[in-house]
Design an enzyme around this catalytic site. Structure first.
Site, PDB file in Angstrom:
ATOM      1  N   PRO A  83     -15.547 -35.138  17.447  1.00 20.14           N
ATOM      2  CG  PRO A  83     -17.426 -36.213  18.267  1.00 20.14           C
ATOM      3  CD  PRO A  83     -15.976 -36.426  17.977  1.00 20.14           C
ATOM      4  CG  ASN A  84     -19.702 -31.096  18.263  1.00 21.71           C
ATOM      5  OD1 ASN A  84     -20.293 -30.642  17.289  1.00 21.71           O
ATOM      6  ND2 ASN A  84     -20.195 -32.062  19.004  1.00 21.71           N
ATOM      7  NE  ARG A 111     -22.210 -21.797  18.261  1.00 24.13           N
ATOM      8  CZ  ARG A 111     -21.969 -21.947  16.961  1.00 24.13           C
ATOM      9  NH1 ARG A 111     -20.922 -22.620  16.550  1.00 24.13           N
ATOM     10  NH2 ARG A 111     -22.785 -21.415  16.072  1.00 24.13           N
ATOM     11  CE1 TYR A 136     -14.933 -28.762  26.187  1.00 26.73           C
ATOM     12  CE2 TYR A 136     -16.755 -27.516  25.234  1.00 26.73           C
ATOM     13  CZ  TYR A 136     -16.279 -28.631  25.889  1.00 26.73           C
ATOM     14  OH  TYR A 136     -17.147 -29.628  26.261  1.00 26.73           O
ATOM     15  CG  ASN A 182     -10.212 -33.969  22.746  1.00 29.34           C
ATOM     16  OD1 ASN A 182     -11.071 -34.734  23.188  1.00 29.34           O
ATOM     17  ND2 ASN A 182     -10.194 -32.675  23.031  1.00 29.34           N
ATOM     18  CB  ALA A 233     -19.189 -36.395  22.701  1.00 26.66           C
ATOM     19  CD  GLU A 275      -9.070 -40.498  27.323  1.00 27.19           C
ATOM     20  OE1 GLU A 275      -8.687 -41.624  27.697  1.00 27.19           O
ATOM     21  OE2 GLU A 275     -10.124 -39.965  27.713  1.00 27.19           O
ATOM     22  CG  HIS A 301     -10.436 -35.293  27.504  1.00 25.57           C
ATOM     23  ND1 HIS A 301     -11.361 -35.548  26.533  1.00 25.57           N
ATOM     24  CD2 HIS A 301     -10.025 -36.499  27.957  1.00 25.57           C
ATOM     25  CE1 HIS A 301     -11.512 -36.851  26.406  1.00 25.57           C
ATOM     26  NE2 HIS A 301     -10.706 -37.453  27.254  1.00 25.57           N
ATOM     27  NE  ARG A 338     -17.320 -30.176  31.154  1.00 27.53           N
ATOM     28  CZ  ARG A 338     -17.427 -30.117  29.823  1.00 27.53           C
ATOM     29  NH1 ARG A 338     -16.427 -30.526  29.052  1.00 27.53           N
ATOM     30  NH2 ARG A 338     -18.521 -29.638  29.265  1.00 27.53           N
TER      31      ARG A 338
HETATM   32  O1  CA2 Z   1     -12.610 -31.384  27.258  1.00 25.24           O
HETATM   33  C1  CA2 Z   1     -12.522 -31.956  26.159  1.00 25.24           C
HETATM   34  O2  CA2 Z   1     -11.562 -31.818  25.405  1.00 25.24           O
HETATM   35  C2  CA2 Z   1     -13.690 -32.828  25.681  1.00 25.24           C
HETATM   36  O3  CA2 Z   1     -13.133 -33.931  24.975  1.00 25.24           O
HETATM   37  C3  CA2 Z   1     -14.518 -31.953  24.755  1.00 25.24           C
HETATM   38  C4  CA2 Z   1     -15.779 -32.647  24.260  1.00 25.24           C
HETATM   39  C5  CA2 Z   1     -16.589 -33.218  25.438  1.00 25.24           C
HETATM   40  O4  CA2 Z   1     -17.684 -33.961  24.939  1.00 25.24           O
HETATM   41  C6  CA2 Z   1     -15.721 -34.117  26.300  1.00 25.24           C
HETATM   42  O5  CA2 Z   1     -16.516 -34.580  27.382  1.00 25.24           O
HETATM   43  C7  CA2 Z   1     -14.529 -33.370  26.825  1.00 25.24           C
HETATM   44  C8  CA2 Z   1     -16.676 -31.630  23.528  1.00 25.24           C
HETATM   45  C9  CA2 Z   1     -16.031 -30.962  22.386  1.00 25.24           C
HETATM   46  C10 CA2 Z   1     -16.948 -29.881  21.921  1.00 25.24           C
HETATM   47  O6  CA2 Z   1     -16.188 -28.803  21.478  1.00 25.24           O
HETATM   48  C11 CA2 Z   1     -16.805 -27.592  21.376  1.00 25.24           C
HETATM   49  C12 CA2 Z   1     -16.023 -26.535  21.011  1.00 25.24           C
HETATM   50  C13 CA2 Z   1     -16.557 -25.287  20.905  1.00 25.24           C
HETATM   51  C14 CA2 Z   1     -17.889 -25.083  21.144  1.00 25.24           C
HETATM   52  C15 CA2 Z   1     -18.686 -26.146  21.495  1.00 25.24           C
HETATM   53  C16 CA2 Z   1     -18.144 -27.411  21.608  1.00 25.24           C
END
Ligand code: CA2
Length: 145
Positions: A9-10, A17, A22, A73, A76, A97, A99, A106
């Site tokens: 997700p996201n 953003r 990221y 990946n 969340a 896996e 990230h 974090r």
């Molecule tokens: O570091 C990573 O790849 C994560 O899997 C990213 C997840 C986070 O919940 C994990 O703890 C670590 C969040 C992905 C959200 O992606 C976004 C991308 C652009 C703007 C906002 C969020």
């Protein structure tokens, strides 16, 4: 040799953003770099992103006969999803896996991965290189097993 690349997700928002955490590449950019690496290894890739836990689980189940492994990946869902972990266990394919960020430096709630115990490895903190390193690791794991 075919692999499923799964984005949680996201991650569809990448590049738009929070570039400080990221990076500035979009998901399409990352998939493009993975596709290029796949031609070098060589292997085939299937890509899927979803914001829905159930869709990710269905993708894991459906790739069972076609793919030799999963590069994922879970975003969340890494920290919350027993259901995704169970799907990976049930399918039994090797899963790497990955990230973008280093989840271990974090917030405390990101330090625990429910996926790591059923993964062959975890690569984090290398930005988009985490995906490329993860694909190499998964490819070599499957090739040597
Ligand atoms: O570091 C990573 O790849 C994560 O899997 C990213 C997840 C986070 O919940 C994990 O703890 C670590 C969040 C992905 C959200 O992606 C976004 C991308 C652009 C703007 C906002 C969020």
């Amino acid at each position: 040799m075919k692999f499923l690349v799964l984005h949680g997700p996201n991650l569809n928002l990448l590049g738009t953003r929070e570039p400080g955490i990221y990076g500035s590449l979009t998901l399409a950019d990352i998939n493009g770099q993975l596709a290029q690496l796949a031609t070098e290894l060589p292997c085939e890739l299937m890509f899927f992103q979803s914001n829905c836990e159930g869709e990710l689980i269905t993708a894991i189940q459906n790739c069972r006969d076609e793919c030799r492994g999963i590069l994922m990946n879970p975003a969340a869902y890494t920290h919350t999803s027993i259901a995704i972990r169970d799907a990976l266990s049930a399918v039994g394919l090797p899963c790497m896996e990955v990230h973008l960020s280093n989840i271990h430096r974090r917030e405390p709630f990101r330090h625990v991965s429910l996926i790591a115990p059923v993964a062959i490895g975890q690569i984090c903190g290398c930005g988009h290189d985490s995906y490329l390193l993860g694909l190499r690791g998964l490819f070599n794991y499957v090739k040597n097993s």
